[in-house]
Design an enzyme around this catalytic site. Sequence first.
Site, PDB file in Angstrom:
ATOM      1  N   HIS A   1      35.421  43.991  42.451  1.00  0.00           N
ATOM      2  CA  HIS A   1      34.877  45.131  41.336  1.00  0.00           C
ATOM      3  C   HIS A   1      36.070  45.654  40.572  1.00  0.00           C
ATOM      4  CE1 HIS A   1      30.459  45.718  43.212  1.00  0.00           C
ATOM      5  NE2 HIS A   1      30.661  44.457  42.912  1.00  0.00           N
ATOM      6  N   ASN A  13      26.702  45.390  50.190  1.00  0.00           N
ATOM      7  CA  ASN A  13      27.870  46.080  49.755  1.00  0.00           C
ATOM      8  C   ASN A  13      27.874  47.564  50.177  1.00  0.00           C
ATOM      9  OD1 ASN A  13      29.040  45.429  47.236  1.00  0.00           O
ATOM     10  ND2 ASN A  13      27.514  45.091  46.135  1.00  0.00           N
ATOM     11  N   CYS A  42      31.039  38.026  46.534  1.00  0.00           N
ATOM     12  CA  CYS A  42      30.583  38.936  45.823  1.00  0.00           C
ATOM     13  C   CYS A  42      29.919  38.050  44.444  1.00  0.00           C
ATOM     14  CB  CYS A  42      31.625  40.113  44.882  1.00  0.00           C
ATOM     15  SG  CYS A  42      30.883  40.823  43.763  1.00  0.00           S
ATOM     16  N   HIS A  43      29.371  38.558  43.212  1.00  0.00           N
ATOM     17  CA  HIS A  43      29.127  37.431  42.260  1.00  0.00           C
ATOM     18  C   HIS A  43      29.240  37.684  40.925  1.00  0.00           C
ATOM     19  CE1 HIS A  43      25.322  38.138  44.505  1.00  0.00           C
ATOM     20  NE2 HIS A  43      25.721  39.398  44.267  1.00  0.00           N
TER      21      HIS A  43
END
Length: 458
Positions: free
Chosen positions: A215, A152, A173-174
């Site tokens: 995000h 990030n 990303c997760h």
Amino acid sequence: MPKITFLGAGSTIFAKNILGDCMFRESLRDAEIALYDIDPVRLKESEYVLNALNANINASRAKITAYCGVANRKKALKNADFAVNAIQVGGYEPSTVIDFEIPKKYGLRQTIADTLGIGGIFRALRTIPVMLDIAKDMEKVCPNAWLLNYSNPMAMLTGAMLRGTGVKTVGLCHSVQVCAESFLRVLGLYDFDLLKKGIYAADLGYRAKIAGINHMAWLLELTKDGKDVYPALRKKALQVLKKQRGHLEHPEECGANLVRLEIMKRFGYYVTESSEHNAEYTPYWIKSAYPELIREYGIPLDEYPRRCIVQIEGWKKRYQDICKNGKIEHKLSHEYGSGIMEAIITNKPYQIAGNVLNHGFIENLPSDAVVEIPCLVDSNGIQGTYVGRLPVQCAALNMTNINVQLLTIEAALTLKKEHIYHAALLDPHTAAELSIDDIIALCDDLIEAHGNMLPEYK
């Protein structure tokens, strides 16, 4: 035999997850694995853990070699098929401390500070130059390799690589993988312990369509066994918000997700990343003029430094335990990395949520923005899929973040200080709290505090 280079291998648990996953896939079990880091102590720990894991679950089939220091980075990358990026320039100290403590002097509070906000801007500014140097090495010694970026701020780093280099890059990303699960958990319809068993919402009949930016991607559709369940579940979720807002038993703890529910109430859709993240991506929550909002929504200020301290201490104990008995286990995680590698090697199709340049995939976001969308992977590489138009209000909220991302990338690629100021002035949280003069002064203080971690800006 494929070669996988892991950059930032001192992040031991994450290296274990990605590389341990590779050891579960037949096409990757005999891989040559190059571990790279600039910290010799953490690199040695990771090498020990990965060798133990290789012996325990992979019959020592992988060949693991460690490389330390910038002078050995090309050796680590030479002939790599895949490079996994997990670097954190400056680490917890001094960088994370700087990102939090200097803004505090101006009355600017943060929660995570790794994606947007003043902390995300400067995390990008100190990381992008290192990423560009990595790209130069890759273009020389492994020009056909794919870079899987996990660091990030995701959109800023991935965007800089895609716009400023010739390296094939995707950001991973997760949050997308567990967005539907998070939404269902709020409603009491899903237990996160199921994830430990490898059971996802999709296994329970749910299907989600998600797109936007990292995000802040949007749960656009949610069906169960082919039936649209989103309207009914949205209504139930807003009842949860009404009941819990201002009545949290432990408001300092994460998990209530009231910020996400409020965003859904006002903008119509559930967002992928957690409330502690999204609280600092918009101007509505962390406000010195309304301190009661912190408790009302359960917003954990200074959460990331707190996590860092806990993780550092927890790892020390865990590493000691591993050293005592040499045993370490692993289950296939929900990370995309190993599936991408397998798909490219074997031409077995695989679907991911990837961060890529917006080549018309989302019509009402800019073409130079990095978007997080469904992507298909096979031997041709990683291809984004067409989404169309986001709901206009969702695209508009995304743009408030994209503006900051694009200007931060511009600052890093041009080395013009004015663009650092522009990024900070347009940041939603920073601009909501500070005056123009204070924002400029804060940027100058952060530039000075970073010292030689930043290049010289004109």
